[in-house]
Scaffold this motif. Structure first.
Motif, PDB file in Angstrom:
ATOM      1  N   ILE A  18     -13.308 -13.074  53.649  1.00 22.17           N
ATOM      2  CA  ILE A  18     -13.350 -11.922  54.552  1.00 22.17           C
ATOM      3  C   ILE A  18     -12.379 -10.859  54.070  1.00 22.17           C
ATOM      4  CG2 ILE A  18     -13.044 -11.152  56.936  1.00 22.17           C
ATOM      5  CD1 ILE A  18     -13.449 -14.066  57.812  1.00 22.17           C
ATOM      6  N   VAL A  26     -11.287  -4.114  55.514  1.00 24.73           N
ATOM      7  CA  VAL A  26     -12.549  -3.539  55.997  1.00 24.73           C
ATOM      8  C   VAL A  26     -12.734  -3.865  57.472  1.00 24.73           C
ATOM      9  CG1 VAL A  26     -15.058  -3.620  55.789  1.00 24.73           C
ATOM     10  CG2 VAL A  26     -13.634  -3.586  53.741  1.00 24.73           C
ATOM     11  N   CYS A  27     -12.494  -5.096  57.848  1.00 21.32           N
ATOM     12  CA  CYS A  27     -12.660  -5.499  59.256  1.00 21.32           C
ATOM     13  C   CYS A  27     -11.809  -4.639  60.173  1.00 21.32           C
ATOM     14  CB  CYS A  27     -12.259  -6.956  59.446  1.00 21.32           C
ATOM     15  SG  CYS A  27     -13.302  -8.133  58.586  1.00 21.32           S
ATOM     16  N   CYS A  54     -14.600  -1.737  61.351  1.00 25.24           N
ATOM     17  CA  CYS A  54     -15.508  -2.462  62.238  1.00 25.24           C
ATOM     18  C   CYS A  54     -14.999  -2.473  63.678  1.00 25.24           C
ATOM     19  CB  CYS A  54     -15.674  -3.896  61.745  1.00 25.24           C
ATOM     20  SG  CYS A  54     -16.922  -4.815  62.639  1.00 25.24           S
ATOM     21  N   ARG A 114     -17.735  -6.035  65.641  1.00 26.75           N
ATOM     22  CA  ARG A 114     -17.427  -7.432  65.320  1.00 26.75           C
ATOM     23  C   ARG A 114     -18.659  -8.325  65.443  1.00 26.75           C
ATOM     24  NH1 ARG A 114     -12.128  -6.767  63.401  1.00 26.75           N
ATOM     25  NH2 ARG A 114     -10.837  -5.826  64.979  1.00 26.75           N
ATOM     26  N   TYR A 115     -19.676  -7.957  64.722  1.00 24.55           N
ATOM     27  CA  TYR A 115     -20.937  -8.703  64.790  1.00 24.55           C
ATOM     28  C   TYR A 115     -20.745 -10.194  64.551  1.00 24.55           C
ATOM     29  CZ  TYR A 115     -22.822  -4.002  64.095  1.00 24.55           C
ATOM     30  OH  TYR A 115     -23.093  -2.665  64.209  1.00 24.55           O
ATOM     31  N   CYS A 116     -19.864 -10.524  63.626  1.00 20.31           N
ATOM     32  CA  CYS A 116     -19.706 -11.933  63.230  1.00 20.31           C
ATOM     33  C   CYS A 116     -19.303 -12.817  64.411  1.00 20.31           C
ATOM     34  CB  CYS A 116     -18.686 -12.059  62.102  1.00 20.31           C
ATOM     35  SG  CYS A 116     -17.090 -11.326  62.494  1.00 20.31           S
ATOM     36  N   MET A 124      -9.628 -11.453  61.323  1.00 17.99           N
ATOM     37  CA  MET A 124     -10.820 -12.257  61.533  1.00 17.99           C
ATOM     38  C   MET A 124     -10.730 -13.525  60.684  1.00 17.99           C
ATOM     39  SD  MET A 124     -13.494 -12.410  63.307  1.00 17.99           S
ATOM     40  CE  MET A 124     -13.686 -10.734  63.915  1.00 17.99           C
ATOM     41  N   CYS A 171     -23.079  -8.543  59.026  1.00 18.93           N
ATOM     42  CA  CYS A 171     -21.914  -7.706  58.747  1.00 18.93           C
ATOM     43  C   CYS A 171     -22.350  -6.437  58.017  1.00 18.93           C
ATOM     44  CB  CYS A 171     -20.882  -8.467  57.908  1.00 18.93           C
ATOM     45  SG  CYS A 171     -19.454  -7.440  57.510  1.00 18.93           S
ATOM     46  N   GLU A 224     -20.679  -3.873  57.388  1.00 16.92           N
ATOM     47  CA  GLU A 224     -19.613  -3.214  56.631  1.00 16.92           C
ATOM     48  C   GLU A 224     -19.381  -3.866  55.273  1.00 16.92           C
ATOM     49  OE1 GLU A 224     -18.577  -0.546  57.817  1.00 16.92           O
ATOM     50  OE2 GLU A 224     -19.203  -0.717  59.898  1.00 16.92           O
ATOM     51  N   ALA A 246     -18.094  -6.685  54.525  1.00 17.29           N
ATOM     52  CA  ALA A 246     -16.742  -7.252  54.437  1.00 17.29           C
ATOM     53  C   ALA A 246     -16.755  -8.715  53.992  1.00 17.29           C
ATOM     54  CB  ALA A 246     -16.052  -7.140  55.791  1.00 17.29           C
ATOM     55  N   LEU A 247     -17.933  -9.297  53.891  1.00 20.18           N
ATOM     56  CA  LEU A 247     -17.990 -10.723  53.564  1.00 20.18           C
ATOM     57  C   LEU A 247     -18.452 -10.956  52.134  1.00 20.18           C
ATOM     58  CD1 LEU A 247     -19.633 -12.185  56.783  1.00 20.18           C
ATOM     59  CD2 LEU A 247     -17.210 -12.041  56.203  1.00 20.18           C
TER      60      LEU A 247
END
Ligand code: SF4
Ligand code: SF4
Length: 92
Positions: free
Chosen positions: A23, A27-28, A32, A35-37, A54, A71, A73, A75-76
């Protein structure tokens, strides 16, 4: 049968040396808000820690890829666990 009981049927070969989900905290935290995750993981593995970072409990990952798709963005960094590790489904 509830979700915890169903997940308990799976077997996990845990790779304690490396996570297959990384992660990007910058970026998170900078891009973001939704926080879709936190909402999409069927095993509920994402969590914000006390520092606002996160985290993902990758050891219980079902390898569905939903978080990676959700995600927006980017970020993963997501890949399947190394050979010999990861989830083993007992009933398909
Ligand atoms: S959805 Fe992506 S960018 Fe947002 S908190 Fe989760 S991993 Fe970070
Ligand atoms: S791949 Fe699926 S089970 Fe694994 S962390 Fe992402 S959403 Fe959760």
């Amino acid at each position: 049968m509830n979700i915890e009981a169903k997940l308990g049927l799976d077997v996990f070969q845990i790779d304690s040396e490396q996570s297959h989900i990384l992660i990007d905290q910058e970026v998170c935290q900078s891009r973001c808000t939704i926080r879709y995750c936190l909402h999409v993981c069927p095993a509920d593995l994402y969590e914000l820690n006390e520092n606002g970072e996160m985290t993902v409990d990758y050891e219980g990952c079902l390898e569905c890829g939903t978080c990676y798709i959700a995600c927006r963005e980017d970020a993963l960094e997501w890949h399947y666990p190394r050979a010999g590790y990861g989830v083993q489904y007992r009933f398909g």
